[in-house]
Design a protein around this motif. Structure first.
Motif, short mmCIF file in Angstrom:
data_model
loop_
_atom_site.label_atom_id
_atom_site.label_comp_id
_atom_site.label_asym_id
_atom_site.label_seq_id
_atom_site.Cartn_x
_atom_site.Cartn_y
_atom_site.Cartn_z
N ALA A 36 1.34 6.85 -6.78
CA ALA A 36 0.26 7.73 -7.21
C ALA A 36 0.57 9.18 -6.86
N ALA A 37 1.15 9.41 -5.67
CA ALA A 37 1.44 10.77 -5.24
C ALA A 37 2.64 11.35 -5.98
N TRP A 77 -3.10 14.83 -3.07
CA TRP A 77 -1.81 14.20 -3.39
C TRP A 77 -0.81 14.31 -2.25
N LEU A 118 0.83 -1.21 0.00
CA LEU A 118 0.00 0.00 0.00
C LEU A 118 0.87 1.26 0.00
N GLY A 119 1.97 1.21 0.74
CA GLY A 119 2.89 2.34 0.73
C GLY A 119 3.47 2.60 -0.64
N LEU A 151 -1.95 11.83 0.23
CA LEU A 151 -1.65 10.45 -0.18
C LEU A 151 -0.19 10.11 0.07
N MET A 152 0.70 11.10 -0.10
CA MET A 152 2.11 10.86 0.18
C MET A 152 2.34 10.67 1.68
N ALA A 210 2.06 1.68 -3.56
CA ALA A 210 0.98 2.13 -4.44
C ALA A 210 0.63 3.59 -4.19
N ALA A 211 0.46 3.97 -2.91
CA ALA A 211 0.13 5.35 -2.59
C ALA A 211 1.27 6.29 -2.97
N GLY A 212 2.51 5.84 -2.74
CA GLY A 212 3.66 6.67 -3.09
C GLY A 212 3.77 6.91 -4.58
N ALA A 249 0.08 9.47 3.69
CA ALA A 249 -0.48 8.14 3.98
C ALA A 249 0.51 7.05 3.60
N SER A 250 1.26 7.26 2.50
CA SER A 250 2.29 6.29 2.12
C SER A 250 3.34 6.15 3.21
#
Length: 436
Positions: A185-186, A254, A178-179, A257-258, A181-183, A260-261
């Motif tokens: 995307a951000a 964004w 998840l880290g 989201l970073m 994927a979120a990273g 959250a990563s």
């Protein structure tokens, strides 16, 4: 001679003794020293003393002592035992501190090499960074389990270590994936300088998670030290950039989201620390091998990354239908063979150097987590950031000419070092964390 020995022993066993049964006898006691036979645990020698009330039975030999122990002797004995225990504890703490310091220094050196070699490895792989990321993700599973198998065959890894509950490893794999994927995307939507700055929130997440999950409490100097380290890294990384307009025009989702990563990765590190703490209880006197955590953690991470692969490839601008062709071209560039190898000068040497250094760095970092904590491992990695920036500012092969560092970089680095020193100061300060 041999025939008289049993008769002699029989006569001993039939002798009467004032210590023939358990009785309270005016403060006298007979102590058994050893037995004549394993089948008949009859003590052959007993010492009679005045400072105990009970004594065992059936001892042919007994010695009477009418000397009472002096209280001063007992006090001195207890003080000697306490002093010895305190001395052993101090030696143990000193040894642990030396191990943490040595492991941290080694990890900092490997972290700097890891960052510099990653920059160099992306020179030949600049058009195939997604392939390189997947190569390391899935390739590490094979490498880790190969080393784990060799250590298992040698007896360094036991069946009890392999049989540890797998639920925490599944959580580590999910959080790491998840880290990633979120990273990804951000990163696609954020300006370059903002990415390392937002990543530094991982230290804050680790402080909170370690308090909630592990029940740790931190002293005021430790919390202030962590804040100074984060501020120092921010100043060092942001030097020379227009920080006031860094996130202008960027949607709030964004940066969140970073952040959250970073939270996902921090949670994975705290669970790894929890595994080591829990294994110390389950394995009793055995120490959990680092390769067990790295192997199973990377295996479940690769599994979840495989599930997220369509999403991840789209985030990198690669349609999932074209992914096989992209991976084939990436393999040709990595090996520096085939038609797609143009512009891949430095491969496969530079990528392989990074892979080898990154493996050593991951193992060394996990060792810091094992003997210290996840928070200390983050502080160690943060210390490597300004050192890496300085090294990358030098003229290096395959890279552009070095850059000049601003005074803000030196100022941020000094604050970072000050924070590390403040965090490491041992003092009986009050807990600033109210979370138990």
């Amino acid at each position: 001679m041999s025939s008289s020995t049993p008769l002699f022993h029989n006569s001993l066993l039939s002798s009467s003794s004032p210590c023939s049964q358990y009785t309270k006898n005016a403060g006298t006691t007979c102590f058994s020293i050893f037995s004549y036979s394993t089948s008949n645990p009859t003590p052959l020698l007993q010492l009679k003393s005045w400072d105990h009330d009970y004594y065992p039975r059936n001892a042919p030999f007994w010695v009477v002592s009418d000397r009472k122990p002096r209280r001063g002797n007992v006090i001195r004995l207890h003080a000697s035992v306490a002093k010895t225990a305190s001395s052993n504890s101090a030696v143990s703490n000193s040894s642990t501190t030396k191990r943490v310091v040595l492991s941290s220094v080694m990890t900092v050196a490997l972290a700097v090499g890891n960052k510099v070699l990653y920059k160099l490895a992306l020179v030949p792989m600049k058009h195939h960074p997604f392939f390189f990321a997947q190569l390391t993700t899935f390739g590490y599973v094979i490498i880790y389990f190969s080393i784990l198998y060799l250590r298992y065959r040698s007896g360094m890894v036991t069946d009890e270590m392999i049989a540890l509950p797998k639920a925490p490893f599944v959580a580590i794999g999910a959080l790491d994936a998840l880290g990633v994927a979120a990273g990804m995307a951000a990163v696609a939507m954020l300006p370059g300088p903002a990415i390392p700055l937002l990543s530094e929130t991982m230290l804050v997440w680790q402080l909170g998670f370690s308090s909630l999950i592990l029940g740790k409490r931190y002293r005021c100097n430790q919390i202030v030290g962590c804040i100074l380290v984060a501020v120092g890294v921010v100043l060092a990384v942001a030097s020379g950039s227009d920080s006031s307009r860094m996130l202008s025009g960027v949607k709030p989702v964004w940066p969140l989201l970073m952040i959250a990563s970073s939270a996902f990765q921090a949670g994975a590190f705290i669970i790894k620390e929890f595994i080591f703490v829990d294994a110390a209880v389950q394995l009793k006197e055995k120490s959990l091998d680092i390769l067990v955590v790295n192997s199973f953690g990377s295996a479940y991470q690769a599994l979840f990354v495989l599930l997220f692969l369509p999403f991840l490839s789209n985030m990198r601008g690669i349609p999932f239908a074209q992914l096989p062709t992209y991976l084939k071209d990436g393999a040709g560039c990595f090996l520096n063979i085939g038609a797609g190898a143009s512009g891949c000068n430095g491969a496969p040497l530079l990528p392989l150097l990074y892979v080898a250094t990154n493996l050593l760095f991951n193992i060394s970092l996990m060792n810091v987590v094992k003997i210290s904590s996840a928070v200390v491992s983050s502080l160690v990695v943060m210390l490597s950031v300004p050192i890496s920036i300085y090294v990358l500012s030098l003229p290096l092969p395959y890279l552009e000419a070095g850059a000049t560092l601003s005074p803000f970089f030196l100022f941020g680095s000094a604050i970072l070092v000050l924070g590390l020193i403040l965090y490491s100061i041992p003092q009986p300060a009050k807990d600033c964390s109210k979370i138990s």
